[in-house]
Design a protein around this motif. Structure first.
Motif, PDB file in Angstrom:
ATOM      1  N   LYS A 222      -9.302 -86.451 -54.961  1.00  0.00           N
ATOM      2  CA  LYS A 222      -8.709 -87.357 -53.793  1.00  0.00           C
ATOM      3  C   LYS A 222      -8.646 -86.759 -52.467  1.00  0.00           C
ATOM      4  N   LEU A 223      -9.008 -85.668 -52.558  1.00  0.00           N
ATOM      5  CA  LEU A 223      -8.998 -84.782 -51.356  1.00  0.00           C
ATOM      6  C   LEU A 223     -10.188 -84.757 -50.498  1.00  0.00           C
ATOM      7  N   HIS A 224     -10.273 -84.694 -49.215  1.00  0.00           N
ATOM      8  CA  HIS A 224     -11.574 -84.853 -48.275  1.00  0.00           C
ATOM      9  C   HIS A 224     -12.160 -83.420 -48.351  1.00  0.00           C
ATOM     10  N   SER A 225     -13.307 -83.440 -48.000  1.00  0.00           N
ATOM     11  CA  SER A 225     -14.073 -81.993 -48.310  1.00  0.00           C
ATOM     12  C   SER A 225     -13.420 -80.796 -47.596  1.00  0.00           C
ATOM     13  N   ASN A 226     -12.885 -81.147 -46.082  1.00  0.00           N
ATOM     14  CA  ASN A 226     -12.201 -80.206 -45.463  1.00  0.00           C
ATOM     15  C   ASN A 226     -11.064 -79.564 -46.156  1.00  0.00           C
ATOM     16  N   GLN A 227     -10.101 -80.354 -46.706  1.00  0.00           N
ATOM     17  CA  GLN A 227      -9.156 -80.209 -47.558  1.00  0.00           C
ATOM     18  C   GLN A 227      -9.535 -79.582 -48.794  1.00  0.00           C
ATOM     19  N   ARG A 228     -10.570 -79.622 -49.316  1.00  0.00           N
ATOM     20  CA  ARG A 228     -10.979 -78.849 -50.744  1.00  0.00           C
ATOM     21  C   ARG A 228     -11.344 -77.671 -50.362  1.00  0.00           C
ATOM     22  N   ALA A 229     -11.868 -77.343 -49.278  1.00  0.00           N
ATOM     23  CA  ALA A 229     -12.126 -75.944 -48.709  1.00  0.00           C
ATOM     24  C   ALA A 229     -10.995 -75.372 -48.642  1.00  0.00           C
ATOM     25  N   THR A 230      -9.846 -75.745 -47.989  1.00  0.00           N
ATOM     26  CA  THR A 230      -8.708 -74.990 -47.927  1.00  0.00           C
ATOM     27  C   THR A 230      -8.192 -74.732 -49.374  1.00  0.00           C
ATOM     28  N   VAL A 231      -8.159 -75.685 -50.272  1.00  0.00           N
ATOM     29  CA  VAL A 231      -7.705 -75.642 -51.522  1.00  0.00           C
ATOM     30  C   VAL A 231      -8.596 -74.441 -52.181  1.00  0.00           C
ATOM     31  N   ASN A 232      -9.935 -74.582 -52.108  1.00  0.00           N
ATOM     32  CA  ASN A 232     -10.631 -73.366 -52.913  1.00  0.00           C
ATOM     33  C   ASN A 232     -10.360 -72.077 -52.215  1.00  0.00           C
TER      34      ASN A 232
ATOM     35  N   VAL B 158       3.896 -71.303 -59.377  1.00  0.00           N
ATOM     36  CA  VAL B 158       3.544 -72.303 -58.177  1.00  0.00           C
ATOM     37  C   VAL B 158       3.396 -71.784 -57.148  1.00  0.00           C
ATOM     38  N   HIS B 159       1.979 -71.827 -56.438  1.00  0.00           N
ATOM     39  CA  HIS B 159       1.735 -71.314 -55.184  1.00  0.00           C
ATOM     40  C   HIS B 159       1.956 -72.376 -54.174  1.00  0.00           C
ATOM     41  N   LYS B 160       2.483 -71.902 -52.966  1.00  0.00           N
ATOM     42  CA  LYS B 160       2.682 -73.004 -51.895  1.00  0.00           C
ATOM     43  C   LYS B 160       1.911 -72.716 -50.877  1.00  0.00           C
ATOM     44  N   PHE B 161       1.421 -73.762 -50.192  1.00  0.00           N
ATOM     45  CA  PHE B 161       0.569 -73.398 -48.895  1.00  0.00           C
ATOM     46  C   PHE B 161       0.692 -74.569 -47.960  1.00  0.00           C
ATOM     47  N   LYS B 162       0.349 -74.558 -46.798  1.00  0.00           N
ATOM     48  CA  LYS B 162       0.112 -75.579 -45.977  1.00  0.00           C
ATOM     49  C   LYS B 162      -1.299 -76.097 -45.777  1.00  0.00           C
ATOM     50  N   LEU B 163      -1.147 -77.579 -46.049  1.00  0.00           N
ATOM     51  CA  LEU B 163      -2.506 -78.269 -45.618  1.00  0.00           C
ATOM     52  C   LEU B 163      -2.351 -79.504 -44.831  1.00  0.00           C
TER      53      LEU B 163
ATOM     54  N   GLN C  11       1.315 -80.085 -44.028  1.00  0.00           N
ATOM     55  CA  GLN C  11       2.258 -80.616 -44.898  1.00  0.00           C
ATOM     56  C   GLN C  11       2.249 -79.501 -46.257  1.00  0.00           C
ATOM     57  N   LEU C  12       3.155 -79.255 -46.831  1.00  0.00           N
ATOM     58  CA  LEU C  12       3.350 -78.184 -47.864  1.00  0.00           C
ATOM     59  C   LEU C  12       2.671 -78.870 -49.050  1.00  0.00           C
ATOM     60  N   TYR C  13       1.870 -77.940 -49.767  1.00  0.00           N
ATOM     61  CA  TYR C  13       1.233 -78.314 -51.057  1.00  0.00           C
ATOM     62  C   TYR C  13       1.500 -77.310 -51.941  1.00  0.00           C
ATOM     63  N   LEU C  14       1.873 -77.586 -53.257  1.00  0.00           N
ATOM     64  CA  LEU C  14       1.981 -76.998 -54.379  1.00  0.00           C
ATOM     65  C   LEU C  14       0.921 -76.828 -55.532  1.00  0.00           C
ATOM     66  N   LEU C  15       0.504 -75.812 -55.830  1.00  0.00           N
ATOM     67  CA  LEU C  15      -0.625 -75.507 -56.678  1.00  0.00           C
ATOM     68  C   LEU C  15      -0.010 -74.861 -57.928  1.00  0.00           C
TER      69      LEU C  15
ATOM     70  N   HIS D 226       5.444 -81.759 -52.561  1.00  0.00           N
ATOM     71  CA  HIS D 226       6.543 -81.477 -53.450  1.00  0.00           C
ATOM     72  C   HIS D 226       7.170 -82.728 -54.129  1.00  0.00           C
ATOM     73  N   GLU D 227       7.115 -84.024 -53.535  1.00  0.00           N
ATOM     74  CA  GLU D 227       7.556 -85.114 -54.042  1.00  0.00           C
ATOM     75  C   GLU D 227       7.182 -85.492 -55.487  1.00  0.00           C
ATOM     76  N   ASN D 228       8.246 -85.418 -56.465  1.00  0.00           N
ATOM     77  CA  ASN D 228       7.946 -85.714 -57.647  1.00  0.00           C
ATOM     78  C   ASN D 228       6.977 -84.720 -58.460  1.00  0.00           C
ATOM     79  N   PHE D 229       6.799 -83.581 -57.805  1.00  0.00           N
ATOM     80  CA  PHE D 229       5.585 -82.539 -58.295  1.00  0.00           C
ATOM     81  C   PHE D 229       6.181 -81.980 -59.706  1.00  0.00           C
ATOM     82  N   TYR D 230       7.656 -81.511 -59.647  1.00  0.00           N
ATOM     83  CA  TYR D 230       7.958 -80.766 -61.055  1.00  0.00           C
ATOM     84  C   TYR D 230       8.124 -81.856 -62.070  1.00  0.00           C
TER      85      TYR D 230
END
Length: 88
Positions: free
Chosen positions: A15-25, A50-55, A58-62, A79-83
């Motif tokens: 569901k992520l955009h290509s520039n967001q995927r690059a950050t996640v990669n 769980v690794h936290k990072f900004k995207l 916004q704070l994303y969790l992996l 973070h919302e409903n993640f756990y």
């Protein structure tokens, strides 16, 4: 190191955009280089890191687990409903 993806992770990543995927990669590469970079969870989620990072400001969790030669990517999201969703 072999990298496995759960269905939950694959759906969120798709569901992520290509520039967001690059950050996640980039963040995944950090996790591969140092698997203990994330915070290990307790109780029900013991063994899950769980690794936290900004995207996009916004704070994303992996969420992931790792063994001797495998890294399993479990979930990706805000973070919302993640756990709660991760416990399922």
């Amino acid at each position: 190191m072999e990298i496995l993806q759960s269905l939950e992770f694959r759906k969120a990543y798709k569901k992520l955009h290509s520039n967001q995927r690059a950050t996640v990669n980039e963040e995944i590469r950090k996790v591969i280089a140092e698997p203990t970079i994330g915070e290990e969870k307790k109780q029900d989620l013991k063994g899950v890191f769980v690794h936290k990072f900004k995207l996009n400001n916004q704070l994303y969790l992996l969420a992931y687990t790792f063994g001797m030669d495998t890294l399993t990517l479990l979930a990706l999201g805000v973070h919302e409903n993640f756990y709660r969703d991760l416990k399922r």
